[in-house]
Design a protein around this motif. Sequence first.
Motif, PDB file in Angstrom:
ATOM      1  N   GLY A  24       2.363  -6.548  -3.326  1.00 50.95           N
ATOM      2  CA  GLY A  24       1.162  -6.934  -2.732  1.00 50.95           C
ATOM      3  C   GLY A  24       1.051  -5.995  -1.452  1.00 50.95           C
ATOM      4  N   SER A  25      -0.124  -6.120  -0.724  1.00 43.65           N
ATOM      5  CA  SER A  25      -0.661  -5.606   0.192  1.00 43.65           C
ATOM      6  C   SER A  25       0.521  -5.542   1.607  1.00 43.65           C
ATOM      7  CB  SER A  25      -2.104  -5.764   0.914  1.00 43.65           C
ATOM      8  OG  SER A  25      -1.956  -7.292   1.454  1.00 43.65           O
ATOM      9  N   ARG A  26       1.171  -6.747   1.569  1.00 42.91           N
ATOM     10  CA  ARG A  26       2.132  -6.743   2.690  1.00 42.91           C
ATOM     11  C   ARG A  26       3.421  -5.953   2.213  1.00 42.91           C
ATOM     12  NH1 ARG A  26       4.644 -10.714   4.031  1.00 42.91           N
ATOM     13  NH2 ARG A  26       4.764 -10.455   6.436  1.00 42.91           N
ATOM     14  N   THR A  27       3.623  -6.076   1.108  1.00 47.63           N
ATOM     15  CA  THR A  27       4.955  -5.268   0.450  1.00 47.63           C
ATOM     16  C   THR A  27       4.680  -3.776   0.592  1.00 47.63           C
ATOM     17  OG1 THR A  27       5.615  -7.003  -0.938  1.00 47.63           O
ATOM     18  CG2 THR A  27       6.288  -4.746  -1.267  1.00 47.63           C
ATOM     19  N   THR A  28       3.407  -3.449   0.587  1.00 46.08           N
ATOM     20  CA  THR A  28       2.911  -1.932   0.868  1.00 46.08           C
ATOM     21  C   THR A  28       3.121  -1.488   2.357  1.00 46.08           C
ATOM     22  OG1 THR A  28       1.178  -1.833  -1.089  1.00 46.08           O
ATOM     23  CG2 THR A  28       0.857  -0.435   0.614  1.00 46.08           C
ATOM     24  N   VAL A  29       2.603  -2.354   3.079  1.00 42.02           N
ATOM     25  CA  VAL A  29       2.909  -2.352   4.544  1.00 42.02           C
ATOM     26  C   VAL A  29       4.398  -2.140   4.807  1.00 42.02           C
ATOM     27  CG1 VAL A  29       2.671  -3.050   6.850  1.00 42.02           C
ATOM     28  CG2 VAL A  29       0.686  -3.283   5.216  1.00 42.02           C
ATOM     29  N   HIS A  30       5.401  -3.020   4.238  1.00 42.67           N
ATOM     30  CA  HIS A  30       6.513  -2.983   4.581  1.00 42.67           C
ATOM     31  C   HIS A  30       7.243  -1.755   3.953  1.00 42.67           C
ATOM     32  CE1 HIS A  30       6.865  -7.706   4.933  1.00 42.67           C
ATOM     33  NE2 HIS A  30       6.149  -7.161   5.999  1.00 42.67           N
ATOM     34  N   LEU A  31       6.758  -1.141   2.861  1.00 43.22           N
ATOM     35  CA  LEU A  31       7.255  -0.072   2.071  1.00 43.22           C
ATOM     36  C   LEU A  31       7.131   1.071   3.080  1.00 43.22           C
ATOM     37  CD1 LEU A  31       8.498   1.602  -0.226  1.00 43.22           C
ATOM     38  CD2 LEU A  31       6.300   1.376  -1.099  1.00 43.22           C
ATOM     39  N   HIS A  32       5.791   1.252   3.448  1.00 39.77           N
ATOM     40  CA  HIS A  32       5.513   2.687   4.145  1.00 39.77           C
ATOM     41  C   HIS A  32       5.965   2.379   5.757  1.00 39.77           C
ATOM     42  CE1 HIS A  32       3.034   4.444   1.115  1.00 39.77           C
ATOM     43  NE2 HIS A  32       2.813   3.417   0.878  1.00 39.77           N
ATOM     44  N   LEU A  33       6.302   1.218   6.353  1.00 37.94           N
ATOM     45  CA  LEU A  33       6.792   1.100   7.598  1.00 37.94           C
ATOM     46  C   LEU A  33       8.266   1.813   7.524  1.00 37.94           C
ATOM     47  CD1 LEU A  33       7.326   0.099  10.493  1.00 37.94           C
ATOM     48  CD2 LEU A  33       7.785  -2.080   9.426  1.00 37.94           C
ATOM     49  N   CYS A  34       9.138   1.356   6.467  1.00 38.53           N
ATOM     50  CA  CYS A  34      10.409   1.625   6.062  1.00 38.53           C
ATOM     51  C   CYS A  34      10.593   3.286   5.910  1.00 38.53           C
ATOM     52  CB  CYS A  34      11.172   0.830   5.012  1.00 38.53           C
ATOM     53  SG  CYS A  34      11.394  -0.764   5.553  1.00 38.53           S
ATOM     54  N   TRP A  72       1.863   1.300  11.008  1.00 33.35           N
ATOM     55  CA  TRP A  72       1.786   0.299   9.706  1.00 33.35           C
ATOM     56  C   TRP A  72       2.501  -1.243  10.471  1.00 33.35           C
ATOM     57  CZ3 TRP A  72       0.437   1.103   5.008  1.00 33.35           C
ATOM     58  CH2 TRP A  72       0.091   2.378   4.811  1.00 33.35           C
ATOM     59  N   MET A  73       2.955  -1.027  11.341  1.00 35.72           N
ATOM     60  CA  MET A  73       3.359  -2.478  11.979  1.00 35.72           C
ATOM     61  C   MET A  73       2.234  -3.243  12.599  1.00 35.72           C
ATOM     62  SD  MET A  73       6.231  -3.458  14.778  1.00 35.72           S
ATOM     63  CE  MET A  73       5.134  -2.816  16.428  1.00 35.72           C
ATOM     64  N   SER A  74       1.164  -2.349  13.120  1.00 31.30           N
ATOM     65  CA  SER A  74      -0.114  -3.052  13.439  1.00 31.30           C
ATOM     66  C   SER A  74      -0.869  -3.487  12.267  1.00 31.30           C
ATOM     67  CB  SER A  74      -0.891  -2.037  14.166  1.00 31.30           C
ATOM     68  OG  SER A  74      -1.590  -0.914  13.423  1.00 31.30           O
ATOM     69  N   LEU A  75      -0.912  -2.841  11.203  1.00 28.65           N
ATOM     70  CA  LEU A  75      -1.435  -3.204   9.873  1.00 28.65           C
ATOM     71  C   LEU A  75      -0.821  -4.592   9.213  1.00 28.65           C
ATOM     72  CD1 LEU A  75      -2.032   0.039   7.973  1.00 28.65           C
ATOM     73  CD2 LEU A  75      -3.619  -1.359   9.164  1.00 28.65           C
ATOM     74  N   GLU A  76       0.370  -4.733   9.485  1.00 26.78           N
ATOM     75  CA  GLU A  76       0.866  -6.114   9.403  1.00 26.78           C
ATOM     76  C   GLU A  76       0.245  -7.260  10.202  1.00 26.78           C
ATOM     77  OE1 GLU A  76       5.267  -8.212   8.153  1.00 26.78           O
ATOM     78  OE2 GLU A  76       5.195  -6.456   9.644  1.00 26.78           O
ATOM     79  N   GLY A  77       0.107  -6.961  11.452  1.00 26.86           N
ATOM     80  CA  GLY A  77      -0.773  -7.951  12.269  1.00 26.86           C
ATOM     81  C   GLY A  77      -2.119  -8.257  11.536  1.00 26.86           C
ATOM     82  N   ALA A  78      -2.728  -7.137  11.145  1.00 24.77           N
ATOM     83  CA  ALA A  78      -3.935  -7.161  10.807  1.00 24.77           C
ATOM     84  C   ALA A  78      -4.155  -8.259   9.378  1.00 24.77           C
ATOM     85  CB  ALA A  78      -4.794  -5.881  10.260  1.00 24.77           C
ATOM     86  N   GLU A  79      -2.948  -8.074   8.528  1.00 25.83           N
ATOM     87  CA  GLU A  79      -2.727  -8.716   7.202  1.00 25.83           C
ATOM     88  C   GLU A  79      -2.562 -10.161   7.617  1.00 25.83           C
ATOM     89  OE1 GLU A  79      -2.986  -8.095   3.835  1.00 25.83           O
ATOM     90  OE2 GLU A  79      -3.576  -5.982   4.513  1.00 25.83           O
ATOM     91  N   LEU A  80      -1.769 -10.559   8.701  1.00 29.40           N
ATOM     92  CA  LEU A  80      -1.480 -11.893   9.039  1.00 29.40           C
ATOM     93  C   LEU A  80      -2.672 -12.506   9.720  1.00 29.40           C
ATOM     94  CD1 LEU A  80       0.929 -13.838   9.249  1.00 29.40           C
ATOM     95  CD2 LEU A  80       1.428 -12.700  11.560  1.00 29.40           C
TER      96      LEU A  80
END
Length: 686
Positions: free
Chosen positions: A429-439, A481-489
Amino acid sequence: MGGPRRSAFFILQALCVFLTLLDSQNTVDAVTKDCVKRCPQHSKCINDTACRCDPGFKSSTEIITDHTDSCEDINECGPPPIVSCGRFADCKNTEGGYYCTCNPGYVLGSGENTFRNESENSCQEIFSRWTMPPGIKSQSLSGFFERVQILGRDIKSASAQDIIGKLIESVDGLLEVPGDLEALTLRDQLRTATNLLSGLEHVLRTLAKTMLTAPFTYHSSADTELTLMIQEQGNENVTMGQTHARMMLKWSEAAGERDSGPVMAGMLSSQNMKKLLAKASLKLDLEKKSELEKLHESTVSGTQFRFLSAINSAFLSNTKTEKLDSPVTFAFSHLPATPGPRQELICAFWKGDNDSGGYWTTTGCQKLGSLNGSTTCQCSHLSSFAILMAHYDIEDLKLALITKVGLALSLVCLLLCILTFLLVRPIQGSRTTVHLHLCICLFVGSAIFLAGIENQGGQVGTRCRLVAGLLHYCFLAAFCWMSLEGAELYILVVRVFPGQGLSKPWLYLIGYGVPGLIVVISAAVNSQGYGRVLYCWLNPDHGFLWSFLGPVTFIILCNAVIFVITVWKLTQKFSEINPDMKKLKKARVLTITAVSQLFLLGCTWIFGLFLFDPKSQVLAYAFTILTCLQGFFLFVLHCLLNKKVREEYRKWAGMVTRSKYSEFTTSTVGSSHNQTRVLRPSESGM
């Protein structure tokens, strides 16, 4: 009895021969002394009755038999001249000889002071040998050398004092407003400084030896000070001084091999020269480095410094001052300073180098003492000196071990996270995509940090700038990418009509495009801001560090605001009459993980701001430990604590176990079957 008589006879005979030789030698000595008394001064005996003048002297006849005759000095310089010294040179007659010397304003190309005849003449204008360093393009430096050549043409009509004053003012004008000199590479800046120091030394020495007959001092409006001492040769200790420094030396060291008249010593102090030399490296001699390593039980990997005194150049008539017979003592005046931890006042001198441009070093100099803004040094050579406050970069071996082992562990955990996000289908999903590219960003950044953060060469070259730029980009991308996780949340919890979140093109554009744009703009504005002398990271000079701190601070604040709003909204929804508990619990878990992730990354870089501050050893340990825990923390947070991921891990583990069990069972059954076939009676012959 024949034996003793023969021995006595031989001894008596030898004694008679010895007495005869002694008598004849006394007779010759008497004749020689008598001849010397009869020969005039500056002549030698050629037989009992005749003498001949020494070279460089003449008499009325070649052979002197009339002992009333005398030997007179031959004036080789005329009139009429017997020898020719050539263009731009004069002949100087001495008793029994002569020498040639260049006219005022000229100097031998070889650097010597005198020569013998026209074939050895290489006289040229004093300023003709001082030219712009090859390969350097600078309008301000080119203009300076044009003014220098004009001074060279005016030298015949102006006094040496006027020429020296105009020359120093020209140098001050060049250095007070460096102009395009600041845009040169560090190597070219150091080459320029070396050229200016050596050129000034050569010109001032030559002007003093050829055109001055008395001591001379000059103090410019820019606080550049020159002192020249001229006096006859001698063996006494001489002290010369000025505002910035004093020098005591044995005067015999001042004379060169061919100096026959007065000799000179000079000191030039310049505050402006520090602008070109401030970023040079400092190399400790092996003995000093060994002492520090024993003291700290660690490795001295480099030093940083700041100037406390002016740049003080010392020079003599003698050009061969690399190794003096008697050491020279200096007393330098400087800003009062008290050394802190791992700091020391040192006496350093400038050493030009064709490859790097030059560097400061301490070889051949030792500090005798320091008190109330004055430091005394003793050196076995002459050069350009300065008092530096040096900070030794003591490599903490424990911290280095923690960094290498911890980052290696973090890289393994980040790699496991990346593989998990790629292969586990239920969590896509989109959050997993964010986590993937953060890592991915953290993995690449940590690998570059581990391999290339230290600047081994001491010079900020292309490699170090590239490493600093890549680190700048990777860590900015991680925060984006961490900011994008905030946007998703925010989309999941706060919006009234939540959608599917941001599309992947928008995620990639923000996650990789924004940090790329920041790095490109930063490099265009100040490309010299990438890289330090000891570390390949952003240089804090001129506020360049804010190209990283600014975006990171903005992202952390925005995410913090989003998380506060999210927690507030969650609290409201939990208090509703019929809340969707499944959805709210999921949002709560996502919020907790996101806040924890922000806390870890944010705290890590709060400590990271002080990583390269030599006084913050505790903060360096905190940053290193938190950095090493990042990969492990993300692996636990997003993988081990995720139920779907754990189930997938169990499936994989079961598949591996079943595969191993199947292989084991197959091999066991096959073995048993073979054993059974061996025991069959029909096949065994029973």
